[in-house]
Design a protein around this motif. Sequence first.
Motif, PDB file in Angstrom:
ATOM      1  N   ILE A 286       2.397   0.680  18.974  1.00 17.51           N
ATOM      2  CA  ILE A 286       1.451   1.749  19.307  1.00 17.51           C
ATOM      3  C   ILE A 286       1.607   2.148  20.773  1.00 17.51           C
ATOM      4  CG2 ILE A 286      -0.992   2.308  19.615  1.00 17.51           C
ATOM      5  CD1 ILE A 286      -1.587   0.631  17.177  1.00 17.51           C
ATOM      6  N   GLN A 303      -3.204   1.919  26.402  1.00 18.52           N
ATOM      7  CA  GLN A 303      -3.010   0.670  25.659  1.00 18.52           C
ATOM      8  C   GLN A 303      -2.696  -0.464  26.623  1.00 18.52           C
ATOM      9  OE1 GLN A 303      -3.466   1.234  22.196  1.00 18.52           O
ATOM     10  NE2 GLN A 303      -4.006   3.129  23.200  1.00 18.52           N
ATOM     11  N   TYR A 306      -5.899  -1.198  29.005  1.00 20.88           N
ATOM     12  CA  TYR A 306      -7.049  -1.815  28.345  1.00 20.88           C
ATOM     13  C   TYR A 306      -6.662  -3.011  27.490  1.00 20.88           C
ATOM     14  CZ  TYR A 306      -9.140   2.512  29.966  1.00 20.88           C
ATOM     15  OH  TYR A 306      -9.562   3.553  30.740  1.00 20.88           O
TER      16      TYR A 306
ATOM     17  N   GLN B  33       8.916   7.229  19.655  1.00 22.78           N
ATOM     18  CA  GLN B  33       8.253   7.895  20.784  1.00 22.78           C
ATOM     19  C   GLN B  33       8.244   9.416  20.652  1.00 22.78           C
ATOM     20  OE1 GLN B  33      10.525   5.954  24.073  1.00 22.78           O
ATOM     21  NE2 GLN B  33       8.496   5.247  24.686  1.00 22.78           N
ATOM     22  N   SER B  36       8.025  10.546  15.680  1.00 20.87           N
ATOM     23  CA  SER B  36       6.809  10.189  14.945  1.00 20.87           C
ATOM     24  C   SER B  36       5.577  10.353  15.836  1.00 20.87           C
ATOM     25  CB  SER B  36       6.910   8.745  14.470  1.00 20.87           C
ATOM     26  OG  SER B  36       5.647   8.274  14.100  1.00 20.87           O
ATOM     27  N   TYR B  39       2.050   6.887  16.193  1.00 22.85           N
ATOM     28  CA  TYR B  39       1.591   5.911  17.175  1.00 22.85           C
ATOM     29  C   TYR B  39       0.665   6.525  18.215  1.00 22.85           C
ATOM     30  CZ  TYR B  39       5.016   3.093  14.841  1.00 22.85           C
ATOM     31  OH  TYR B  39       5.703   2.417  13.876  1.00 22.85           O
ATOM     32  N   SER B  40       0.890   7.795  18.514  1.00 16.13           N
ATOM     33  CA  SER B  40      -0.033   8.455  19.445  1.00 16.13           C
ATOM     34  C   SER B  40      -1.424   8.483  18.838  1.00 16.13           C
ATOM     35  CB  SER B  40       0.406   9.887  19.721  1.00 16.13           C
ATOM     36  OG  SER B  40       1.703   9.881  20.208  1.00 16.13           O
ATOM     37  N   LEU B  42      -2.601   6.437  16.559  1.00 12.23           N
ATOM     38  CA  LEU B  42      -3.169   5.087  16.544  1.00 12.23           C
ATOM     39  C   LEU B  42      -3.638   4.666  17.930  1.00 12.23           C
ATOM     40  CD1 LEU B  42      -0.684   3.297  14.144  1.00 12.23           C
ATOM     41  CD2 LEU B  42      -3.080   3.795  13.718  1.00 12.23           C
ATOM     42  N   ALA B  43      -2.897   5.098  18.952  1.00 10.65           N
ATOM     43  CA  ALA B  43      -3.286   4.732  20.315  1.00 10.65           C
ATOM     44  C   ALA B  43      -4.632   5.348  20.652  1.00 10.65           C
ATOM     45  CB  ALA B  43      -2.230   5.203  21.305  1.00 10.65           C
ATOM     46  N   GLU B  44      -4.809   6.591  20.208  1.00  9.04           N
ATOM     47  CA  GLU B  44      -6.091   7.246  20.479  1.00  9.04           C
ATOM     48  C   GLU B  44      -7.221   6.528  19.771  1.00  9.04           C
ATOM     49  OE1 GLU B  44      -5.896  11.351  19.516  1.00  9.04           O
ATOM     50  OE2 GLU B  44      -4.386  11.724  21.063  1.00  9.04           O
ATOM     51  N   ASN B  46      -7.347   3.570  18.974  1.00  8.41           N
ATOM     52  CA  ASN B  46      -7.572   2.284  19.628  1.00  8.41           C
ATOM     53  C   ASN B  46      -8.585   2.394  20.756  1.00  8.41           C
ATOM     54  OD1 ASN B  46      -6.232   0.110  18.581  1.00  8.41           O
ATOM     55  ND2 ASN B  46      -4.410   0.348  19.807  1.00  8.41           N
ATOM     56  N   VAL B  47      -8.380   3.375  21.618  1.00  7.97           N
ATOM     57  CA  VAL B  47      -9.138   3.386  22.874  1.00  7.97           C
ATOM     58  C   VAL B  47     -10.314   4.342  22.882  1.00  7.97           C
ATOM     59  CG1 VAL B  47      -7.249   2.643  24.305  1.00  7.97           C
ATOM     60  CG2 VAL B  47      -7.579   5.060  23.902  1.00  7.97           C
ATOM     61  N   LEU B 208     -13.602   5.491  26.677  1.00  6.55           N
ATOM     62  CA  LEU B 208     -12.420   4.672  26.467  1.00  6.55           C
ATOM     63  C   LEU B 208     -12.869   3.217  26.473  1.00  6.55           C
ATOM     64  CD1 LEU B 208     -10.033   6.535  28.916  1.00  6.55           C
ATOM     65  CD2 LEU B 208     -10.241   6.810  26.450  1.00  6.55           C
ATOM     66  N   VAL B 209     -12.348   2.468  25.546  1.00  6.93           N
ATOM     67  CA  VAL B 209     -12.717   1.058  25.497  1.00  6.93           C
ATOM     68  C   VAL B 209     -11.459   0.207  25.547  1.00  6.93           C
ATOM     69  CG1 VAL B 209     -14.877   1.324  24.257  1.00  6.93           C
ATOM     70  CG2 VAL B 209     -12.757   1.118  22.985  1.00  6.93           C
ATOM     71  N   ASP B 210     -11.600  -0.990  26.100  1.00  8.44           N
ATOM     72  CA  ASP B 210     -10.455  -1.887  26.123  1.00  8.44           C
ATOM     73  C   ASP B 210     -10.467  -2.724  24.855  1.00  8.44           C
ATOM     74  OD1 ASP B 210     -12.257  -3.906  26.402  1.00  8.44           O
ATOM     75  OD2 ASP B 210     -11.587  -4.555  28.379  1.00  8.44           O
ATOM     76  N   VAL B 211      -9.523  -3.658  24.792  1.00  8.43           N
ATOM     77  CA  VAL B 211      -9.346  -4.426  23.563  1.00  8.43           C
ATOM     78  C   VAL B 211     -10.583  -5.268  23.258  1.00  8.43           C
ATOM     79  CG1 VAL B 211      -8.262  -6.413  24.643  1.00  8.43           C
ATOM     80  CG2 VAL B 211      -7.634  -5.783  22.307  1.00  8.43           C
ATOM     81  N   GLU B 215     -16.568  -0.889  27.724  1.00  9.95           N
ATOM     82  CA  GLU B 215     -16.435   0.501  28.125  1.00  9.95           C
ATOM     83  C   GLU B 215     -15.624   0.594  29.404  1.00  9.95           C
ATOM     84  OE1 GLU B 215     -20.079   2.603  27.921  1.00  9.95           O
ATOM     85  OE2 GLU B 215     -19.262   4.293  29.043  1.00  9.95           O
ATOM     86  N   LYS B 216     -14.651   1.517  29.421  1.00  4.31           N
ATOM     87  CA  LYS B 216     -13.773   1.616  30.572  1.00  4.31           C
ATOM     88  C   LYS B 216     -13.841   2.981  31.238  1.00  4.31           C
ATOM     89  CE  LYS B 216     -11.884  -2.388  30.934  1.00  4.31           C
ATOM     90  NZ  LYS B 216     -11.932  -3.149  32.187  1.00  4.31           N
TER      91      LYS B 216
END
Lengths: 420, 600
Positions: A286, A303, A306, B33, B36, B39-40, B42-44, B46-47, B208-211, B215-216
């Motif tokens: 990702i 990614q 964070y 990169q 496809s 992944y962009s 999914l990255a969004e 994610n955070v 935006l949140v981290d893993v 809150e970031k």
Amino acid sequence: MPRPSKNIFQNTDRTLIWLYAILVIAGWFNIYAAVYDEKHSSIFDIDVNYGKQLIWIVTSSVLIFVIMMTDPKFFQTFSYPIYGLVMIALVAVIFMGREISGSKSWFQIGGFSLQPAEFAKLATSLVVATYLGNIKRNLERFSTKVIVILLILVPCVIILAQNETGSALVFGAFVLVLFREGLSGVILILGLVAIILFILTLLFHKFIVIALIATLLVVIYYYFRKKKPKIFLFIALFTVTSGFVYSVDYAFEKVLQPHQKTRINVLLGKETDLRGAGYNVHQSLIAIGSGGFWGKGYLNGTQTKYNYVPEQSTDFIFCTVGEEWGFIGSLLVIGAYIFLLIRIIQLAERQRSAFSRIYGYSVASIMFVHFMINIGMTIGLMPVIGIPLPFFSYGGSSLWGFTLLLFVFIKLDSLRHDLI
Amino acid sequence: MARKDHNAAKRYVIITIFLVVASVFLLRLFYIQVISDKYSFLAESNVRRIITQYPPRGVIYDRNGKKMVTNEAAYDLMIIPRQVKDLDTTELCHLLDLDRSSFDTRLKKAREFSLYKSSIFLEQISQRSYGYLQEKLFRFPGFFVQPRTLRQYPYPAAAHLLGYVGEVNQKEIDKDTYYKSGDYIGKGGIEKFYEESLRGVKGEKIILVDVFNREKGSFENGRFDKPQVPGLDLTSTLDIELQVYGEALMSNKRGSIVAIEPATGEILALVSSPTYDPNLLIGRIRSKNFALLAADPLKPLFNRATQAAYPTGSTFKMINGLVGLQMGVIIPQTRFGCSGKGSSPIACSHSHATPLDLVGAIEQSCNPYFWNTFRAIIERGGEGGTNANYVKWREHVMSFGFGERFDSDLPAHSKGNIPSENYYNKIYGPKGWKSMTIRSLSIGQGELLITPLQLANQAVIIANKGFYITPHIVKKVEDHVLEFPKKTTNIKPEYFDPVIEGMYEVFQGSHGTARWYMMEGITACGKTGTVENPHGKDHSLFIAYAPAENPKIAIAIVVENAGFGATWAVPMATLMMEKYLKGKVSRPEKEEEIKSANLL
């Protein structure tokens, strides 16, 4: 043969030094990005990885000076004692080391840890170069083969005993060195066939794979039938490959630990365990995949910033490159490594001394295996094997180890005109 | 060295291996990169977390600016099941004070709802528990806290009017796309009717949140955020003090009190008893308490003031008098005799002077007078006969707002019933009935059904001499004054004078049925009623307004199974009016007696 010299860097290969410097500095910037936290951005904080890495970089420069001032004969003359000492350290760490995530391979010294396995690569390279560099050795001889393989296997086995499978696998790099020094190319083909059979066995039932081998052999036999091939050879081939398939199946089911099985299964797409073993790779994909062509920009990788990717400043440092610098950045980094590797090979070939050449090949092969496994793992082409990206990943032992590995070669190369 | 020269060419094999591996890597990188976009995306996901911002619901004030409904902060624990990992169940159970099985049920429910979308895991965590939880929340990825507001009722009163707030159900979501699962919605009373004003507009904040789900910061400096719009505050027509007072008077009795300001139609108090504390229907305790209230044999959820309907007995006599005047069958001076039993199909059970005029008949509640009036209306002759006259009578009666629902903001209210001519045609056949058949209507008995609210409105109409503003419970949304339709009856204003005089005499007259309860310094007009109850003791009933000149409050009171109107309903009405007009009552001993009486 020390000779008076005003400049210890005289005759050194500037390309290699520049590439080294670029990779180390780029690595540091990416480690900084991986650990970066808006609220906490001091560069010289030795509590965080980028701060510590600065110390490792500075101390590495000291090591470089030390190597540059060392008489290169030292490396050849003392290769066996060095090898011996490192082997002792490798064994000692099993009993005295600190356990870090299941493996006992670290010496704890104050706030820092050292991993002797990183230095075993240097020691083994020196000793293999010394042994094979001797004019009396001939790899076509059985005894030479046995001894050189033993020299490689000893550290490999001890490291396996430390439960550092990844570092042990790196010693497979010497296959390339031996190939260059006279071992038949069949070994590479055999290796390739073994890998293909291994993957096929895991993907399909073993009987299907054996049936496939049989069919293939029959077809080949039929094709070459006019040349009257020895049927015995084909039966032998069939027996050996079937045996291999059976043992792979057995080893996978009975010998490998569950987590290792899962990692391989995830890689082969047989399992999608996004919480467990697949998590790292999924998050890594990702991060890299979201980088796009130009990347998100330095310190803008969400990614990365964070902490979605575990082990980001060490084994998964390439994620930061992929996310923040995009395809362009990835291309440049991969290009730099390939340039470095080819340059080492070229330099190795111009050595007059076999020792220097074999050592050079060892350096290139070890770095190549690291490069291949590390980056391959981050983009889901290799199983998750935790080994660092040379010069790039955070870690003192790894940086020291690779610095020594490379600069010993640079030193040897700078004196290539002298007979050593 | 020469012997190895033939090996030098092997470098190309090795270099080729390097290049092949590098090319495979670059192809793979180019695919993930550049080609496809998976992944962009999914990255969004994610955070980025879209935090719905629930605006505070509008506050509801009473007519004097006292807060009747306020908000209290509460926190819903939300879950995104896909992001949950390494869950320390024991610890979370401990933090949330949940047992394991309830925890597992909630987790299962959330997973069934959606793995990727957030849903409520535990609703309405108190401020205190939230404090503990917040510090440790980062250890539980997949969980986050959503601030919400809960309603709070500083006065435990007016439950039926205010309604309550609860989570939306699927039907409500289907009806209005504004609502998402887990949202709150007004479920009754003012909360439901004024839902769109009170709820405000939900906002959206992208963070935006981290893993660890911490809150970031905001996404692109909040460029895509939508601000929340707070709900609008309402000003009710209720006088909450009067409401509380009315509920106290009514405690342990079945019945209702409705008080309205005649000039404006503003409902000052609307008591239905037995009632319940609106604070019982807040938050997590709501469903449990709701079930208990619904199962209560005293039916506290039933709003008697608007949903119960009665034959209103003697209080209906004024209507017949007014319709009689309007239809010209009587004049104020018309007298009808009442000579005790046998003088009429409906005799008086009490004795009084005879014959009485309209004023006297109202004051002394003479049954024969209104029977005669009613007969005169129905049997007035003319085209269409009985049927047409009844239709005319019914039309006039309904102009008082009977038999119809008010076009108002009131919660569920009944129409009551003024039987149609068809109803009688069906029972007795066309021409099979005459005034005698339906004589009960003349004194407010029979099929007639009127709600306490309509009855109070009747007092309003008399006080206003012929018109009313539709009774309502909210007067202002923020600063915007609401207007409700003005309705005029079919009765000429001057016809109200004798009726008013009669009602005046009820208090002030020497024979008035409420003369024992005259208030100090306040003149009032009223009329008692007793509703015959075939199932038990009669219902006590009273309507009134005060002051007689320039009326400020009109009131109707029904006390079920309380016997004669004057016994309970009259003193209650006078206490209420006194309380409203003077702020205090002059007969605290009476107040105590009523409050403590148990008629259940």
